[in-house]
Design a protein around this motif. Structure first.
Motif, PDB file in Angstrom:
ATOM      1  N   TYR A   1       0.890  -1.244   0.024  1.00 28.09           N
ATOM      2  CA  TYR A   1       0.059  -0.006  -0.013  1.00 28.09           C
ATOM      3  C   TYR A   1       0.757   1.273  -0.060  1.00 28.09           C
ATOM      4  O   TYR A   1       1.819   1.405   0.906  1.00 28.09           O
ATOM      5  N   ALA A   2       0.680   2.130  -0.982  1.00 31.27           N
ATOM      6  CA  ALA A   2       1.323   3.275  -1.079  1.00 31.27           C
ATOM      7  C   ALA A   2       0.298   4.377  -1.297  1.00 31.27           C
ATOM      8  O   ALA A   2      -0.583   4.542  -2.573  1.00 31.27           O
ATOM      9  N   LYS A   3       0.112   5.301  -0.408  1.00 35.17           N
ATOM     10  CA  LYS A   3      -1.280   6.031  -0.286  1.00 35.17           C
ATOM     11  C   LYS A   3      -1.022   7.336  -1.493  1.00 35.17           C
ATOM     12  O   LYS A   3      -2.178   7.685  -1.751  1.00 35.17           O
ATOM     13  N   THR A   4      -0.193   7.772  -1.960  1.00 32.48           N
ATOM     14  CA  THR A   4      -0.181   8.660  -3.071  1.00 32.48           C
ATOM     15  C   THR A   4       0.502   8.015  -4.565  1.00 32.48           C
ATOM     16  O   THR A   4       1.100   7.058  -4.369  1.00 32.48           O
ATOM     17  N   ALA A   5       0.113   8.770  -5.556  1.00 28.41           N
ATOM     18  CA  ALA A   5       0.916   8.529  -6.799  1.00 28.41           C
ATOM     19  C   ALA A   5       2.514   8.640  -6.771  1.00 28.41           C
ATOM     20  O   ALA A   5       3.236   7.609  -7.092  1.00 28.41           O
ATOM     21  N   ARG A   6       2.823   9.681  -5.880  1.00 29.21           N
ATOM     22  CA  ARG A   6       4.432   9.831  -5.815  1.00 29.21           C
ATOM     23  C   ARG A   6       5.029   8.349  -5.097  1.00 29.21           C
ATOM     24  O   ARG A   6       5.738   8.011  -5.220  1.00 29.21           O
ATOM     25  N   GLU A   7       4.367   8.062  -4.296  1.00 27.98           N
ATOM     26  CA  GLU A   7       4.708   6.947  -3.279  1.00 27.98           C
ATOM     27  C   GLU A   7       4.653   5.521  -4.112  1.00 27.98           C
ATOM     28  O   GLU A   7       5.559   4.832  -3.662  1.00 27.98           O
ATOM     29  N   GLN A   8       3.801   5.432  -5.134  1.00 25.69           N
ATOM     30  CA  GLN A   8       3.572   4.454  -5.644  1.00 25.69           C
ATOM     31  C   GLN A   8       4.818   4.207  -6.340  1.00 25.69           C
ATOM     32  O   GLN A   8       5.326   3.079  -6.555  1.00 25.69           O
ATOM     33  N   LYS A   9       5.292   5.321  -7.211  1.00 17.60           N
ATOM     34  CA  LYS A   9       6.246   5.389  -8.160  1.00 17.60           C
ATOM     35  C   LYS A   9       7.712   5.239  -7.063  1.00 17.60           C
ATOM     36  O   LYS A   9       8.525   4.588  -7.786  1.00 17.60           O
ATOM     37  N   GLU A  10       7.599   5.737  -6.055  1.00 19.40           N
ATOM     38  CA  GLU A  10       8.842   5.551  -5.159  1.00 19.40           C
ATOM     39  C   GLU A  10       8.898   3.821  -4.755  1.00 19.40           C
ATOM     40  O   GLU A  10      10.067   3.263  -4.721  1.00 19.40           O
ATOM     41  N   TYR A  11       7.824   3.450  -4.464  1.00 19.72           N
ATOM     42  CA  TYR A  11       8.038   2.038  -4.229  1.00 19.72           C
ATOM     43  C   TYR A  11       8.426   1.229  -5.370  1.00 19.72           C
ATOM     44  O   TYR A  11       8.987   0.077  -5.256  1.00 19.72           O
ATOM     45  N   ILE A  12       7.878   1.389  -6.771  1.00 15.22           N
ATOM     46  CA  ILE A  12       8.384   0.756  -7.740  1.00 15.22           C
ATOM     47  C   ILE A  12       9.687   0.954  -7.927  1.00 15.22           C
ATOM     48  O   ILE A  12      10.463   0.164  -8.305  1.00 15.22           O
TER      49      ILE A  12
END
Length: 252
Positions: free
Chosen positions: A26-37
């Motif tokens: 779970y990554a709550k923002t689009a930015r965090e999603q990209k950072e997770y990837i």
């Protein structure tokens, strides 16, 4: 091409293991999603995957003949090993040996859901061996090498070999389920389902974690910062995502 490999007869059985894992986050923002990837892409880059596959080759008693690895833009990586069984020197009057080349491959597929704030990291590993080598003994190592929320495995034995009297042998080891080759302690953490077609030596097992400990699925988010309602919502979204992957179809 180098020196040819000397073969002493054949065991013509081909054993193929397809091992797929999914790690959900779970990554709550689009930015965090990209950072997770970006994080997971670096964590499991071609160099790290090469180490995992090299260890796997050692575990099944194979030697590496050739290695190819590649990282991709914007994300993902692939590694391919051409392997051979360790040389077998015939002893006594009966001489048996094994077709001496096969391969191991791995590919990664990071991606994320645009609405539920979930990111998924998928890893596909294929191990094809010939002769007496079976890759099933490496399953515990593979499961522990990745954060495995959902696992799907296919194992197939093809072809036939012959005994010294000429009788055909379509299987040279006992197997009723892939689960037999996984540590019971590991199995207890998962819901597991088999779909086997023993008549054609085809075995399929899929596994999904029984319990979701939410703090293990949060990226850049502290559990204490989430209200009970938000925790419940995230947990439900995680469970739905995992259930659909486990089922292999859209449910919700």
């Amino acid at each position: 091409m180098g020196e040819k490999l000397k073969l002493y007869g054949f065991n013509n059985l081909t054993k193929a293991l397809s091992f797929n894992i999914y790690d959900v986050c779970y990554a709550k923002t689009a930015r965090e999603q990209k950072e997770y990837i970006a994080y997971i892409d670096e964590e499991y880059n071609a160099g790290r995957l090469t180490v995992i596959l090299s260890n796997l080759a050692k575990m099944i008693g194979a030697r590496i003949l050739n290695l190819s690895k590649q990282d991709y833009d914007p994300q993902g990586a692939s590694v391919t090993l051409l392997i051979a069984e360790e040389p077998v020197i015939p002893v006594g009057s009966v001489q048996t040996a094994h077709l001496d080349k096969s391969h191991i491959t791995v590919h990664t597929y990071p991606e994320y859901h645009p609405e539920t704030c979930l990111a998924t990291f998928r890893v596909d590993i294929d191990v094809a061996t010939c002769g007496k080598i079976t890759p099933l003994s490496t399953l515990d190592y593979l499961i522990s090498s990745f954060d495995s929320d959902i696992i799907t495995m296919d194992y197939r034995v093809r072809g036939f070999t012959r005994d010294v009297n000429g009788a055909k042998l379509f299987m040279d080891h006992n197997i009723n389920s892939i689960q037999e080759y996984i540590d019971p302690v590991t199995l207890a953490e998962y819901e597991a389902v088999d779909v086997n077609v023993k008549e054609v030596n085809l075995f399929h097992t899929k596994m999904m974690r029984r319990e979701i400990e939410l703090e293990n699925y949060l990226f850049h988010t502290e559990l204490q910062a989430l209200s009970p309602d938000i925790r419940m919502e995230i947990t439900e979204n995680l469970r739905r995502e995992m259930q659909e992957i486990f089922s292999g179809k859209n449910i919700y």
